[in-house]
Design a protein around this motif. Sequence first.
Motif, PDB file in Angstrom:
ATOM      1  N   CYS A 103       0.819  -1.210   0.000  1.00  0.00           N
ATOM      2  CA  CYS A 103       0.000   0.000   0.000  1.00  0.00           C
ATOM      3  C   CYS A 103       0.859   1.269   0.000  1.00  0.00           C
ATOM      4  CB  CYS A 103      -0.939  -0.002   1.200  1.00  0.00           C
ATOM      5  SG  CYS A 103      -2.275  -1.236   1.079  1.00  0.00           S
ATOM      6  N   GLU A 104       1.997   1.198   0.656  1.00  0.00           N
ATOM      7  CA  GLU A 104       2.894   2.356   0.678  1.00  0.00           C
ATOM      8  C   GLU A 104       3.389   2.688  -0.720  1.00  0.00           C
ATOM      9  OE1 GLU A 104       6.089   1.839   3.400  1.00  0.00           O
ATOM     10  OE2 GLU A 104       4.785   1.559   5.151  1.00  0.00           O
ATOM     11  N   VAL A 105       3.919   1.689  -1.450  1.00  0.00           N
ATOM     12  CA  VAL A 105       4.478   1.968  -2.775  1.00  0.00           C
ATOM     13  C   VAL A 105       3.384   2.178  -3.815  1.00  0.00           C
ATOM     14  CG1 VAL A 105       6.613   0.736  -2.297  1.00  0.00           C
ATOM     15  CG2 VAL A 105       4.708  -0.483  -3.352  1.00  0.00           C
ATOM     16  N   ASP A 141       0.673   3.788  -3.193  1.00  0.00           N
ATOM     17  CA  ASP A 141      -0.010   5.029  -2.810  1.00  0.00           C
ATOM     18  C   ASP A 141      -1.495   4.794  -2.497  1.00  0.00           C
ATOM     19  OD1 ASP A 141      -0.146   7.733  -2.227  1.00  0.00           O
ATOM     20  OD2 ASP A 141      -0.646   8.301  -4.292  1.00  0.00           O
ATOM     21  N   CYS A 142      -1.731   3.761  -1.678  1.00  0.00           N
ATOM     22  CA  CYS A 142      -3.113   3.464  -1.282  1.00  0.00           C
ATOM     23  C   CYS A 142      -3.159   3.071   0.194  1.00  0.00           C
ATOM     24  CB  CYS A 142      -3.725   2.396  -2.168  1.00  0.00           C
ATOM     25  SG  CYS A 142      -2.838   0.818  -2.172  1.00  0.00           S
TER      26      CYS A 142
END
Length: 407
Positions: free
Chosen positions: A270-272, A274-275
Amino acid sequence: MSGPLSHIKVLDLSRVLAAPWAAQNLADLGADVIKVERPVKGDDSRAFAPPFLKDTEGNVTRESAYYCAANRGKRSITVDLSKPEGQQLVRDLAREVDVILENYKVGDLARYGLGYEDIKAINPAIIYCSVTGFGQTGPEKDRPGYDFMAQGMGGLMSVTGERDDLPGGGPQRVGVPIIDLTTGMYASIAICAALANRAVTGKGQWIDVSLLDSCVAFLANQAMNYFATGESPKAIGNAHPNIVPYQTFKTSDGALILACGNDNLFNKFCEVADCMHLAKDPLYSTNGARVKNREAITALLNEIFLTRTTREWVKLLDQAGVANGPINTVAQVFEEPQVLARGMKIELPHAVAGKVSLVGSPMKFSETPIVHEVPPPALGQHTDEILTKVLKKTTEQVAALKAQGIV
């Protein structure tokens, strides 16, 4: 020969795939494997073609690619088991070996005086492994068995393939004969365990391995899902029954496998991607919640993955330490730098084709490394060698056996 089993001798009376695969594993591990084949026709899998190997000039030979997949590292002798003289040759060979592998129908070899009790009488320390479709006991022990049948009867096809209600849905077999291969692996493990036990006790034993048993054992977590719920699992395509997201996703130019085996990996994804709002949402923050809300989270991730190419996703996810990978063709597999670096493609000289490309063994040893030296044999390639060097037959005796059609 090198390898951890270089002190072991094996007599391979099997054909096609499951038991030959086990014998090939033993050969990879250094064992001296003598394969007994029918005169003229040989192992049934020699006829499983095309494709056939090509020689150095590009001409098609009569060596099937299928046969080569399960018979590297072996020596081939042709023997007619229907004749008493041929049966005696096999008994003579049985005195010289540690292991016998066979996959005849239940009771067939006993009719020739080559069953376990017959061989045990002349070689009490023998490890005798029988591979059948349904095992040596039970109401269906006499039925012939094939991989496809085992995949269906053993439940594997019911959990393989796309969902029944979607296009292309319905029971599917795995794209390789996985139960033949799995049965061969179980047989390999059982033989090595029996050899280890014999080293302590001095006693041999009979090993009974079947396709159906192996398929049932191979159900693994799906069987446990059934035991825990009382409900039969169903096919869900490329998704995982207990982990989300653990499936394929379409990208802007292809497809990608994402395998988030725990919540930490999902958070990294989710970090990479963008969620992070998904990682914080109680509907999706834990694996249990994501499994419960599988369709909703999958729909959201489908949209996200379409925003980048497969190569872009692989780079991002690799940098974040999130398990992922492309979906290769077989040709692309053997272009993968890691596959080549690990020695998974090998090339050996071949008696008929000149040379043959093969898949190497995946087993790596620090002290007893596997060295691939012996290619899949041509039919009867080593008959004279085995008769003269192993059984000490004279040139005249070998000629007589050939004249009588025994070998």
